[in-house]
Design a protein around this motif. Structure first.
Motif, PDB file in Angstrom:
ATOM      1  N   TRP A 146       0.440  -0.866   0.129  1.00 53.53           N
ATOM      2  CA  TRP A 146       0.469  -0.022   0.145  1.00 53.53           C
ATOM      3  C   TRP A 146       0.537   1.641   0.064  1.00 53.53           C
ATOM      4  N   ALA A 147       2.252   0.814   0.202  1.00 51.62           N
ATOM      5  CA  ALA A 147       2.980   2.249   0.421  1.00 51.62           C
ATOM      6  C   ALA A 147       4.022   1.649   0.602  1.00 51.62           C
ATOM      7  N   SER A 163       8.225  -0.525   4.027  1.00 52.77           N
ATOM      8  CA  SER A 163       6.673  -0.749   3.880  1.00 52.77           C
ATOM      9  C   SER A 163       5.553  -1.303   4.200  1.00 52.77           C
ATOM     10  N   MET A 164       3.596  -0.725   4.020  1.00 52.29           N
ATOM     11  CA  MET A 164       2.839  -0.822   5.088  1.00 52.29           C
ATOM     12  C   MET A 164       1.399  -1.490   3.775  1.00 52.29           C
ATOM     13  N   TYR A 165       0.758  -2.024   4.999  1.00 50.67           N
ATOM     14  CA  TYR A 165       0.152  -2.751   4.177  1.00 50.67           C
ATOM     15  C   TYR A 165      -1.383  -2.454   5.248  1.00 50.67           C
ATOM     16  N   ASP A 174       0.531  -1.984   8.712  1.00 48.78           N
ATOM     17  CA  ASP A 174       1.180  -2.662   9.155  1.00 48.78           C
ATOM     18  C   ASP A 174       1.721  -2.452   8.393  1.00 48.78           C
ATOM     19  N   ILE A 175       3.934  -2.741   9.260  1.00 53.76           N
ATOM     20  CA  ILE A 175       5.180  -1.489   8.917  1.00 53.76           C
ATOM     21  C   ILE A 175       6.239  -3.324   8.949  1.00 53.76           C
ATOM     22  N   GLY A 176       7.155  -2.524   8.017  1.00 50.78           N
ATOM     23  CA  GLY A 176       7.563  -3.801   7.828  1.00 50.78           C
ATOM     24  C   GLY A 176       9.174  -3.170   7.100  1.00 50.78           C
TER      25      GLY A 176
END
Length: 242
Positions: A146-147, A163-165, A174-176
């Motif tokens: 998503w981002a 990145s996030m979703y 949620d971020i990685g």
């Protein structure tokens, strides 16, 4: 203090017609509406209270009835162990407090950090090729999420990416995050995390940062990026039999 979006999301898992037990240290709820993959959910808040939600079949297997009597966090975990119910393994869950989020929104973005898109496919592929399989699996940073944000060096080489979703259909992302070994220790990760989290907040999303309890480096990154521990979250193991 955390956003009502965060509180509402987490508390929704523990809203049930049947509350088996509730005290300062523990609350236990039988919730038939839980997803099968999360038919047992535990959330230990940073303040110390353990919240447990489980489907009726799990409650029956461990002998947990509405008339269960006095319970403690220790006794509930013992009941799970004695019933042979394995857990996936807890994650720390971090979010921004309201005050930290306000500070995040007011700060400028570093010039060498920007959003990534499909136009950065070549640079991103090169970035991934220099990371280990373990790092890629642990971080799960993908260009089609998503981002996606990244930090570039003076030669336009991608050093770090996050990145996030959206998470579980809520206004939570949620971020990685992944930094190549050659660029670790330079503060790139926390700057990229703050940049992408600011983007998420401006789009109406709250950040969720998860990591395993023994991942000292990831815990330190979360705190340096301004996130606060919300609690420790665990669910039933995928291969557990009920």
């Amino acid at each position: 203090m955390f956003s009502p979006v965060i509180e509402s999301f987490w508390q929704s898992q523990f809203l049930a017609e049947t509350t088996v037990f509730d005290s300062e240290r523990l609350s236990v709820h039988i919730n038939p509406a839980l997803e099968e993959a999360r038919r047992l959910v535990l959330l230990e808040r940073a303040g110390g209270k353990l919240m447990v939600a489980l489907k009726p079949a799990v409650a029956q297997q461990i002998g947990l009835l509405p008339q269960a009597g006095d319970l403690t966090p220790e006794s509930v975990r013992l009941m799970l162990d004695e019933a042979g119910i394995a857990l996936h393994g807890a994650d720390h869950v971090f979010h921004f407090s309201d005050d930290s989020l306000a500070a995040l929104l007011s700060e400028p973005q570093a010039a060498h950090i920007r959003a990534l898109s499909a136009a950065d496919e070549k640079e991103f592929a090169e970035f991934q090729s220099q990371a280990s399989e373990q790092d890629l699996d642990d971080a799960w940073v993908e260009l089609d999420h998503w981002a996606v944000f990244g930090a570039f060096d003076a030669k336009c080489k991608l050093m770090c990416a996050a990145s996030m979703y959206p998470w579980d259909g809520a206004q939570i992302a949620d971020i990685g995050v992944l930094t190549l070994p050659a660029f670790r220790g330079q503060g790139q990760a926390w700057r990229v995390v703050r940049a992408i989290c600011r983007h998420a907040a401006q789009a109406g999303y709250q950040t969720q940062y998860r990591c395993q309890l023994d991942n000292a480096a990831s815990i330190a990154l979360a705190r340096t990026a301004g996130l606060s521990l919300y609690g420790n979250w665990d669910v039933i193991a995928q291969d557990a039999e009920i």
